[in-house]
Design an enzyme around this catalytic site. Structure first.
Site, short mmCIF file in Angstrom:
data_model
loop_
_atom_site.label_atom_id
_atom_site.label_comp_id
_atom_site.label_asym_id
_atom_site.label_seq_id
_atom_site.Cartn_x
_atom_site.Cartn_y
_atom_site.Cartn_z
N ARG A 56 10.22 1.53 -8.08
CA ARG A 56 10.57 0.39 -7.21
C ARG A 56 9.34 -0.12 -6.46
O ARG A 56 9.18 -1.31 -6.26
CB ARG A 56 11.69 0.74 -6.23
CG ARG A 56 13.04 0.98 -6.91
CD ARG A 56 13.47 -0.25 -7.74
NE ARG A 56 14.62 0.02 -8.57
CZ ARG A 56 14.59 0.36 -9.85
NH1 ARG A 56 13.46 0.51 -10.48
NH2 ARG A 56 15.70 0.55 -10.53
N SER B 239 -8.03 -1.02 2.90
CA SER B 239 -8.30 0.39 2.61
C SER B 239 -7.02 1.20 2.48
O SER B 239 -6.09 1.05 3.26
CB SER B 239 -9.16 0.99 3.73
OG SER B 239 -9.33 2.38 3.53
N GLU C 243 7.43 -1.99 -8.99
CA GLU C 243 8.09 -3.28 -9.16
C GLU C 243 7.70 -4.25 -8.04
O GLU C 243 7.43 -5.42 -8.28
CB GLU C 243 9.60 -3.08 -9.19
CG GLU C 243 10.40 -4.33 -9.44
CD GLU C 243 11.90 -4.02 -9.45
OE1 GLU C 243 12.36 -3.28 -8.55
OE2 GLU C 243 12.58 -4.53 -10.34
#
Length: 155
Positions: A95, A121, A98
């Site tokens: 997820r 960073s 995604e």
């Protein structure tokens, strides 16, 4: 409503959007004004990751001087995911993968627009996750990614 099955047309439109944005010296915020949509959503749409409602598609196309074909393509449901590579198999990690597939180019564009050429960073970095009640029932995860901006330095 149309759905795309190949990424090439939307990528070509994204290239045209970026060229027009640069030529007209517009920010994503300038382009987004008046759409009624969030800056992140509109930016993701212009980078090929979301479909725009017709009124928003027409408004941004006018600002960018795009044609009727571009207006139609901006409304098409895109083939999402702009970052090639291996796919994680763990459902929770997937997820996040995604999310980066859909919003990665948006985050990159907005970081560069707001900070300049550089990175956020992951070493000098803070992460926070909170569980909050969802007004529609259930819960939501509020995830804060707090990384130090590091500019690219010519050498």
């Amino acid at each position: 409503m149309q759905s795309q099955c190949q990424p090439a047309p939307r990528q070509a439109l994204t290239d045209a959007v970026i060229a027009a944005k640069a030529r007209k010296r517009l920010s994503f915020e300038d382009i987004n004004q008046g759409t009624g949509l969030s800056l992140a959503y509109t930016t993701a749409a212009l980078l090929g990751q979301h479909a725009l409602p017709e009124a928003a598609a027409r408004l941004v196309a006018e600002r960018l001087e795009l044609d009727e074909d571009a207006i139609a393509l901006l409304q098409a449901i895109p083939l999402r995911g702009s970052i090639p590579g291996g796919v994680p198999t763990d459902p929770t990690i997937y997820r996040f993968y995604e999310m980066v597939q859909i919003y990665g180019t948006t985050l990159k564009a907005l970081v560069h627009e707001q900070f300049g050429d550089g990175i956020i960073s992951a070493i000098n970095f803070k992460l926070d996750i909170r569980k909050v009640e969802d007004p529609d029932g259930g819960h939501r995860a509020v995830i804060t990614l707090d990384g130090k901006y590091l500019p690219t330095k010519p050498f």
